[in-house]
Motif scaffolding. Structure first.
Motif, PDB file in Angstrom:
ATOM      1  N   LYS A   1       0.789  -1.330  -0.029  1.00 29.79           N
ATOM      2  CA  LYS A   1      -0.081   0.066  -0.067  1.00 29.79           C
ATOM      3  C   LYS A   1       0.941   1.243   0.032  1.00 29.79           C
ATOM      4  CE  LYS A   1      -4.292   1.745   0.890  1.00 29.79           C
ATOM      5  NZ  LYS A   1      -5.134   1.988  -0.526  1.00 29.79           N
ATOM      6  N   PRO A   2       1.839   1.406   0.893  1.00 30.09           N
ATOM      7  CA  PRO A   2       2.936   2.758   0.700  1.00 30.09           C
ATOM      8  C   PRO A   2       3.152   2.881  -0.418  1.00 30.09           C
ATOM      9  CG  PRO A   2       3.213   1.375   2.750  1.00 30.09           C
ATOM     10  CD  PRO A   2       2.465   0.511   1.947  1.00 30.09           C
ATOM     11  N   LEU A   3       3.649   1.819  -1.097  1.00 28.01           N
ATOM     12  CA  LEU A   3       4.512   2.034  -2.301  1.00 28.01           C
ATOM     13  C   LEU A   3       3.534   2.494  -3.351  1.00 28.01           C
ATOM     14  CD1 LEU A   3       6.530   0.157  -0.673  1.00 28.01           C
ATOM     15  CD2 LEU A   3       7.646  -0.187  -2.675  1.00 28.01           C
ATOM     16  N   GLN A   4       2.434   1.865  -3.471  1.00 21.95           N
ATOM     17  CA  GLN A   4       1.400   1.891  -4.518  1.00 21.95           C
ATOM     18  C   GLN A   4       0.800   3.365  -4.130  1.00 21.95           C
ATOM     19  OE1 GLN A   4      -1.430  -0.978  -3.715  1.00 21.95           O
ATOM     20  NE2 GLN A   4      -1.029  -2.524  -5.048  1.00 21.95           N
ATOM     21  N   THR A   5       0.720   3.931  -3.031  1.00 18.71           N
ATOM     22  CA  THR A   5       0.426   5.188  -2.778  1.00 18.71           C
ATOM     23  C   THR A   5       1.323   6.372  -3.387  1.00 18.71           C
ATOM     24  OG1 THR A   5      -1.121   4.689  -1.055  1.00 18.71           O
ATOM     25  CG2 THR A   5      -0.300   6.977  -1.116  1.00 18.71           C
ATOM     26  N   TYR A   6       2.639   5.838  -3.012  1.00 17.94           N
ATOM     27  CA  TYR A   6       3.687   6.807  -3.594  1.00 17.94           C
ATOM     28  C   TYR A   6       3.726   6.868  -4.909  1.00 17.94           C
ATOM     29  CZ  TYR A   6       8.285   8.504  -4.443  1.00 17.94           C
ATOM     30  OH  TYR A   6       9.538   9.019  -5.056  1.00 17.94           O
ATOM     31  N   TYR A   7       3.676   6.055  -5.528  1.00 17.27           N
ATOM     32  CA  TYR A   7       3.864   5.737  -7.032  1.00 17.27           C
ATOM     33  C   TYR A   7       2.608   6.588  -7.785  1.00 17.27           C
ATOM     34  CZ  TYR A   7       8.396   3.374  -6.724  1.00 17.27           C
ATOM     35  OH  TYR A   7       9.552   2.994  -6.480  1.00 17.27           O
ATOM     36  N   ALA A   8       1.492   6.285  -6.955  1.00 19.67           N
ATOM     37  CA  ALA A   8       0.373   6.714  -7.681  1.00 19.67           C
ATOM     38  C   ALA A   8       0.113   8.108  -7.675  1.00 19.67           C
ATOM     39  CB  ALA A   8      -1.048   6.101  -6.941  1.00 19.67           C
ATOM     40  N   SER A   9       0.573   8.794  -6.343  1.00 21.76           N
ATOM     41  CA  SER A   9       0.909  10.169  -6.130  1.00 21.76           C
ATOM     42  C   SER A   9       1.563  10.961  -7.230  1.00 21.76           C
ATOM     43  CB  SER A   9       0.848  10.476  -4.628  1.00 21.76           C
ATOM     44  OG  SER A   9       2.211  10.222  -4.421  1.00 21.76           O
ATOM     45  N   ARG A  10       2.815  10.234  -7.440  1.00 18.02           N
ATOM     46  CA  ARG A  10       3.893  10.717  -8.410  1.00 18.02           C
ATOM     47  C   ARG A  10       3.142  10.982  -9.651  1.00 18.02           C
ATOM     48  NH1 ARG A  10       9.554   7.730  -8.233  1.00 18.02           N
ATOM     49  NH2 ARG A  10       9.124   8.575 -10.252  1.00 18.02           N
TER      50      ARG A  10
ATOM     51  N   LEU B   1       2.215  22.090  -2.188  1.00 19.55           N
ATOM     52  CA  LEU B   1       1.393  21.673  -3.530  1.00 19.55           C
ATOM     53  C   LEU B   1       1.342  20.105  -3.339  1.00 19.55           C
ATOM     54  CD1 LEU B   1       0.138  22.809  -6.086  1.00 19.55           C
ATOM     55  CD2 LEU B   1       2.385  22.383  -7.089  1.00 19.55           C
ATOM     56  N   ASN B   2       0.198  19.540  -3.278  1.00 18.78           N
ATOM     57  CA  ASN B   2      -0.211  17.993  -3.264  1.00 18.78           C
ATOM     58  C   ASN B   2      -0.955  17.581  -3.966  1.00 18.78           C
ATOM     59  OD1 ASN B   2      -2.562  18.627  -2.179  1.00 18.78           O
ATOM     60  ND2 ASN B   2      -1.823  18.940  -0.108  1.00 18.78           N
ATOM     61  N   ALA B   3      -1.028  16.343  -4.147  1.00 24.08           N
ATOM     62  CA  ALA B   3      -2.027  15.810  -5.251  1.00 24.08           C
ATOM     63  C   ALA B   3      -3.276  16.092  -5.053  1.00 24.08           C
ATOM     64  CB  ALA B   3      -1.878  14.119  -4.943  1.00 24.08           C
ATOM     65  N   ALA B   4      -3.819  16.497  -4.018  1.00 20.99           N
ATOM     66  CA  ALA B   4      -5.343  17.075  -3.752  1.00 20.99           C
ATOM     67  C   ALA B   4      -5.622  18.428  -4.270  1.00 20.99           C
ATOM     68  CB  ALA B   4      -5.756  17.222  -2.316  1.00 20.99           C
ATOM     69  N   ASN B   5      -4.646  19.354  -4.181  1.00 21.27           N
ATOM     70  CA  ASN B   5      -4.629  20.647  -4.822  1.00 21.27           C
ATOM     71  C   ASN B   5      -3.952  20.833  -6.116  1.00 21.27           C
ATOM     72  OD1 ASN B   5      -1.975  21.238  -4.197  1.00 21.27           O
ATOM     73  ND2 ASN B   5      -2.351  22.126  -1.957  1.00 21.27           N
TER      74      ASN B   5
END
Length: 181
Positions: free
Chosen positions: A18-27, A83-87
């Motif tokens: 999960k953490p790796l998937q989250t990281y790569y998805a957000s990138r 500045l993040n994935a949400a904004n």
């Protein structure tokens, strides 16, 4: 998260979870938003060049949006808003919304002979459309979801910056440019 992923990958390069998937998805989302902003800017620029029929006026129309985005990033830094994935979706949205006021102002400028003075109807319409955007996205700041709060905060700041440059900076520049016509 990047540090965590780097450390995990240094131990096991084939690790997943999960953490790796989250990281790569957000990138990937960040890259996609940047690409969307670039594509939107290209499409918008082509459309306004076709609208105005020259290169100078579209550049003038792009000015409030460009300065507004720079101001927005400066205020985000000042207020420590990341500045993040949400904004990041703000970037392509702000390109269109921020440019709208510049286009109206330049059309107003082109319709007037002599020294430029912003017409009351243009000033009011720019103000009302920008305030509507600011209030609409500002309402997201009271959402319980932190991503929506962040989106609302950044979009409100960005739209306010574009409004300021549209009603202060661009009319001053257009007045200066029209001094000899």
């Amino acid at each position: 998260l990047r540090q965590f992923v780097d450390e995990v990958k240094s131990v096991d390069p084939t690790a997943t979870g999960k953490p790796l998937q989250t990281y790569y998805a957000s990138r990937q989302m960040q890259r996609t938003y940047i690409h969307a902003a670039i594509y939107a800017l290209i499409a918008i620029t082509i459309a306004i060049i076709l609208d105005f029929g020259n290169l100078r006026d579209p550049l003038l129309a792009l000015l409030p949006m460009a300065l507004g985005v720079v101001q927005m990033f400066g205020l985000m830094g000042l207020f420590d808003i990341p500045l993040n994935a949400a904004n990041m979706i703000v970037l392509p949205l702000l390109l269109g919304i921020g440019l709208d006021t510049g286009v109206h102002m330049v059309h107003d400028y082109r319709s007037q002979p002599g020294r430029y003075r912003i017409s009351g109807s243009t000033a009011v319409s720019v103000l009302i459309t920008a305030l509507t955007t600011i209030v609409g996205f500002g309402a997201l700041m009271i959402a319980s979801h932190r991503g929506l709060q962040s989106l609302g905060r950044v979009m409100t700041i960005g739209a306010a910056c574009c409004l300021f440059t549209s009603l202060v900076t661009l009319p001053a520049l257009l007045t200066w440019l029209s001094r000899t016509r």
